[in-house]
Enzyme design. Structure first.
Site, PDB file in Angstrom:
ATOM      1  N   HIS A  49       0.842  -1.195   0.000  1.00 30.23           N
ATOM      2  CA  HIS A  49       0.000   0.000   0.000  1.00 30.23           C
ATOM      3  C   HIS A  49       0.876   1.244   0.000  1.00 30.23           C
ATOM      4  CE1 HIS A  49       1.064  -0.719   4.202  1.00 30.23           C
ATOM      5  NE2 HIS A  49       1.094   0.604   4.277  1.00 30.23           N
ATOM      6  N   HIS A 132       5.668   6.078  -1.425  1.00 30.70           N
ATOM      7  CA  HIS A 132       6.462   4.865  -1.615  1.00 30.70           C
ATOM      8  C   HIS A 132       5.636   3.662  -1.188  1.00 30.70           C
ATOM      9  CE1 HIS A 132       7.006   5.579   2.681  1.00 30.70           C
ATOM     10  NE2 HIS A 132       7.274   4.280   2.786  1.00 30.70           N
TER      11      HIS A 132
END
Length: 196
Positions: A49, A132
């Site tokens: 995620h 990220h």
């Protein structure tokens, strides 16, 4: 008198997640690294995620107060085109895949989400958004593995995909040596028309 009963808490964050095809593409690229470094604490592919707001430990009733404002935030925002590209590491302890695409929109979404949560009276530590996807954490002495895996990802250029949902995610407490596991508490479709 006994100790007061402590209200149960859960560790939560708000995120967007890549679709299965984007995760599978990255998983294939990581195949040699999985073989070379089995000692890294690899995150499960189903848990990958991009965190927009990490809220920490919250009492369960706070989750209920957030649901309507997060649903509204998702409904008001368009889906975004993103891609997983490149990689890096934090302090030679955490290896990550980079995120590219409509990053200005991702920052605006994160700002909206954070503002909506604060409007619920929930305070949390705010860090600048660094988009990220965390892939693995080093055990003691495995820092060279993290640097090598990050280097292997430098040329990774994943397919573009559109965000579909805003996720409210809970993690186990992540204490001890085991893998951290995540579960969706709730998720809401983005409602705005895709950005042109």
């Amino acid at each position: 008198m006994g100790e007061p009963t402590r209200e149960p808490t859960v560790r939560v964050f708000v995120a967007v997640a890549p679709p299965d095809e984007a995760k599978t593409e990255l998983e294939r690229a990581l195949g040699p690294a999985y073989v070379a470094y089995p000692g890294l604490r690899w995150n499960r592919i189903e848990d990958w995620h991009i965190t927009l707001a990490f809220l920490g430990e919250l009492p369960l009733p706070a989750l209920e107060s957030m649901r309507p404002v997060l649903a509204d935030a998702a409904a008001a925002r368009p889906s975004l085109e993103l891609a997983l590209r490149g990689g890096g590491h934090f302090d030679e302890r955490v290896v990550w895949a980079g995120v590219d695409g409509e990053l200005d929109g991702l920052h605006r979404l994160a700002d909206d989400v954070r503002g909506a949560i604060r409007a619920c009276g929930i305070d949390f530590e705010t860090r600048p958004l660094r988009p990220h996807l965390t892939l693995a954490r080093a055990r003691r002495g495995d820092t060279s593995a993290v640097v090598d895996v990050a280097g292997r990802l430098a040329g990774f250029d994943g397919l573009a995909w559109r965000t579909r949902r805003l996720h409210l995610v809970a993690s186990n407490f992540g204490r001890g040596p085991g893998v951290i596991r995540y579960r969706d508490v709730d998720a809401w479709e983005f409602g705005g028309a895709p950005a042109v």
